[in-house]
Scaffold this active site. Sequence first.
Site, PDB file in Angstrom:
ATOM      1  N   GLU A   3       2.155   7.667   5.983  1.00 54.25           N
ATOM      2  CA  GLU A   3       2.203   8.247   4.628  1.00 54.25           C
ATOM      3  C   GLU A   3       3.595   8.812   4.365  1.00 54.25           C
ATOM      4  O   GLU A   3       4.134   9.526   5.222  1.00 54.25           O
ATOM      5  CB  GLU A   3       1.139   9.357   4.551  1.00 54.25           C
ATOM      6  CG  GLU A   3       1.176  10.177   3.270  1.00 54.25           C
ATOM      7  CD  GLU A   3       0.169  11.333   3.296  1.00 54.25           C
ATOM      8  OE1 GLU A   3      -0.742  11.348   4.154  1.00 54.25           O
ATOM      9  OE2 GLU A   3       0.321  12.230   2.454  1.00 54.25           O
ATOM     10  N   HIS A  24       6.306  10.638   1.271  1.00 49.09           N
ATOM     11  CA  HIS A  24       6.531  11.227  -0.050  1.00 49.09           C
ATOM     12  C   HIS A  24       8.011  11.538  -0.209  1.00 49.09           C
ATOM     13  O   HIS A  24       8.666  11.970   0.755  1.00 49.09           O
ATOM     14  CB  HIS A  24       5.738  12.528  -0.223  1.00 49.09           C
ATOM     15  CG  HIS A  24       4.272  12.336  -0.083  1.00 49.09           C
ATOM     16  ND1 HIS A  24       3.496  11.824  -1.094  1.00 49.09           N
ATOM     17  CD2 HIS A  24       3.446  12.541   0.967  1.00 49.09           C
ATOM     18  CE1 HIS A  24       2.238  11.736  -0.671  1.00 49.09           C
ATOM     19  NE2 HIS A  24       2.185  12.157   0.580  1.00 49.09           N
ATOM     20  N   ALA A  46      -0.142  10.561  -6.603  1.00 50.08           N
ATOM     21  CA  ALA A  46      -1.198  11.536  -6.918  1.00 50.08           C
ATOM     22  C   ALA A  46      -2.522  11.209  -6.220  1.00 50.08           C
ATOM     23  O   ALA A  46      -3.312  12.121  -5.928  1.00 50.08           O
ATOM     24  CB  ALA A  46      -1.399  11.602  -8.426  1.00 50.08           C
ATOM     25  N   TYR A  75      12.384  14.104  -8.021  1.00 49.53           N
ATOM     26  CA  TYR A  75      12.299  12.811  -7.333  1.00 49.53           C
ATOM     27  C   TYR A  75      13.634  12.082  -7.197  1.00 49.53           C
ATOM     28  O   TYR A  75      13.702  11.027  -6.559  1.00 49.53           O
ATOM     29  CB  TYR A  75      11.280  11.912  -8.058  1.00 49.53           C
ATOM     30  CG  TYR A  75       9.884  12.498  -8.058  1.00 49.53           C
ATOM     31  CD1 TYR A  75       9.201  12.695  -6.869  1.00 49.53           C
ATOM     32  CD2 TYR A  75       9.264  12.887  -9.249  1.00 49.53           C
ATOM     33  CE1 TYR A  75       7.930  13.260  -6.849  1.00 49.53           C
ATOM     34  CE2 TYR A  75       7.985  13.444  -9.252  1.00 49.53           C
ATOM     35  CZ  TYR A  75       7.333  13.619  -8.050  1.00 49.53           C
ATOM     36  OH  TYR A  75       6.070  14.177  -8.031  1.00 49.53           O
ATOM     37  N   ARG A 123      11.908   9.549 -13.862  1.00 48.90           N
ATOM     38  CA  ARG A 123      10.787  10.493 -13.768  1.00 48.90           C
ATOM     39  C   ARG A 123      11.231  11.789 -13.076  1.00 48.90           C
ATOM     40  O   ARG A 123      11.591  11.762 -11.890  1.00 48.90           O
ATOM     41  CB  ARG A 123       9.668   9.846 -12.957  1.00 48.90           C
ATOM     42  CG  ARG A 123       8.505  10.746 -12.664  1.00 48.90           C
ATOM     43  CD  ARG A 123       7.554  10.147 -11.636  1.00 48.90           C
ATOM     44  NE  ARG A 123       6.444  11.032 -11.417  1.00 48.90           N
ATOM     45  CZ  ARG A 123       5.648  11.000 -10.374  1.00 48.90           C
ATOM     46  NH1 ARG A 123       5.820  10.083  -9.446  1.00 48.90           N
ATOM     47  NH2 ARG A 123       4.671  11.863 -10.253  1.00 48.90           N
ATOM     48  N   ASN A 169       3.137   5.388  -0.122  1.00 49.27           N
ATOM     49  CA  ASN A 169       3.271   6.579  -0.956  1.00 49.27           C
ATOM     50  C   ASN A 169       2.181   6.451  -2.011  1.00 49.27           C
ATOM     51  O   ASN A 169       2.339   5.735  -2.999  1.00 49.27           O
ATOM     52  CB  ASN A 169       4.651   6.664  -1.603  1.00 49.27           C
ATOM     53  CG  ASN A 169       4.809   7.974  -2.376  1.00 49.27           C
ATOM     54  OD1 ASN A 169       3.835   8.702  -2.608  1.00 49.27           O
ATOM     55  ND2 ASN A 169       6.031   8.278  -2.780  1.00 49.27           N
ATOM     56  N   ARG A 190       5.439  22.613  -2.984  1.00 49.62           N
ATOM     57  CA  ARG A 190       5.110  22.484  -4.406  1.00 49.62           C
ATOM     58  C   ARG A 190       3.737  23.115  -4.697  1.00 49.62           C
ATOM     59  O   ARG A 190       3.281  23.971  -3.965  1.00 49.62           O
ATOM     60  CB  ARG A 190       5.188  21.008  -4.795  1.00 49.62           C
ATOM     61  CG  ARG A 190       6.599  20.423  -4.563  1.00 49.62           C
ATOM     62  CD  ARG A 190       6.673  18.965  -4.958  1.00 49.62           C
ATOM     63  NE  ARG A 190       6.412  18.793  -6.386  1.00 49.62           N
ATOM     64  CZ  ARG A 190       6.137  17.621  -6.951  1.00 49.62           C
ATOM     65  NH1 ARG A 190       6.081  16.520  -6.209  1.00 49.62           N
ATOM     66  NH2 ARG A 190       5.915  17.532  -8.247  1.00 49.62           N
ATOM     67  N   PRO A 238       0.589   5.492  -8.312  1.00 51.62           N
ATOM     68  CA  PRO A 238       0.843   5.716  -9.727  1.00 51.62           C
ATOM     69  C   PRO A 238       2.132   6.482 -10.037  1.00 51.62           C
ATOM     70  O   PRO A 238       2.491   7.421  -9.322  1.00 51.62           O
ATOM     71  CB  PRO A 238      -0.378   6.529 -10.182  1.00 51.62           C
ATOM     72  CG  PRO A 238      -0.930   7.129  -8.941  1.00 51.62           C
ATOM     73  CD  PRO A 238      -0.643   6.139  -7.849  1.00 51.62           C
TER      74      PRO A 238
HETATM   75  C1  DQA Z   1       4.782  12.133  -4.471  1.00 52.72           C
HETATM   76  C2  DQA Z   1       4.166  13.534  -4.452  1.00 52.72           C
HETATM   77  C3  DQA Z   1       2.841  13.549  -5.198  1.00 52.72           C
HETATM   78  O1  DQA Z   1       2.292  14.856  -5.180  1.00 52.72           O
HETATM   79  C4  DQA Z   1       3.044  13.134  -6.630  1.00 52.72           C
HETATM   80  O2  DQA Z   1       1.805  13.075  -7.314  1.00 52.72           O
HETATM   81  C5  DQA Z   1       3.803  11.857  -6.778  1.00 52.72           C
HETATM   82  C6  DQA Z   1       4.935  11.611  -5.889  1.00 52.72           C
HETATM   83  C7  DQA Z   1       6.172  12.104  -3.796  1.00 52.72           C
HETATM   84  O3  DQA Z   1       6.612  11.017  -3.441  1.00 52.72           O
HETATM   85  O4  DQA Z   1       6.823  13.137  -3.676  1.00 52.72           O
HETATM   86  O5  DQA Z   1       3.542  11.066  -7.668  1.00 52.72           O
HETATM   87  O6  DQA Z   1       3.936  11.256  -3.734  1.00 52.72           O
END
Ligand code: DQA
Length: 154
Positions: free
Chosen positions: A98, A100, A77, A23, A18, A74, A107, A10
């Site tokens: 995984e 990110h 959330a 990001y 965003r 990825n 964070r 999401p």
């Molecule tokens: C994220 C980190 C998650 O905590 C967040 O909810 C995202 C993006 C990242 O790529 O840094 O939507 O997955």
Amino acid sequence: MTSIHVLNGPNLNLLGRREPGIYGTATLADIERDLGARAEALGIALTFRQTNLEGELVGFVQEAGLAGAGVLINAAAYTHTSVALRDAISGSGALAVEVHLSNVHAREAFRHVSLIAPVCAGVICGFGPHSYRLGLDALAHLMAARTPNSASKD
Ligand code: DQA
């Protein structure tokens, strides 16, 4: 040919606009273009999918896992909340990595926990779009190691 599904959860459709301070400014299309070029060099077929819906992401994982494709995910959330997603990875036997963009450990506390990390081969975070590239390389390496006769071009 080795197949990897790149699955995004999401709000990642909003990349580029965003919270750019967190990001960055690259869009999801930019990231996918970069991964496509790398995959071509590695001789890997990529499938790209993004959804804002948990159940749909579960379906994407199942499809990839049951087909024997690797999963570069990825989960955004849902990383921090979804037992269903974790069960989809373990239940479908997906080999998953995984990723990110942000360093989730630097964070909020609720982002420090990943429900899917224990069923993934590894986790890469904090390198912006480069996290995906690192994740692809890692997954390609793992898949080559478990597939006899496939050449890993790394
Ligand atoms: C994220 C980190 C998650 O905590 C967040 O909810 C995202 C993006 C990242 O790529 O840094 O939507 O997955």
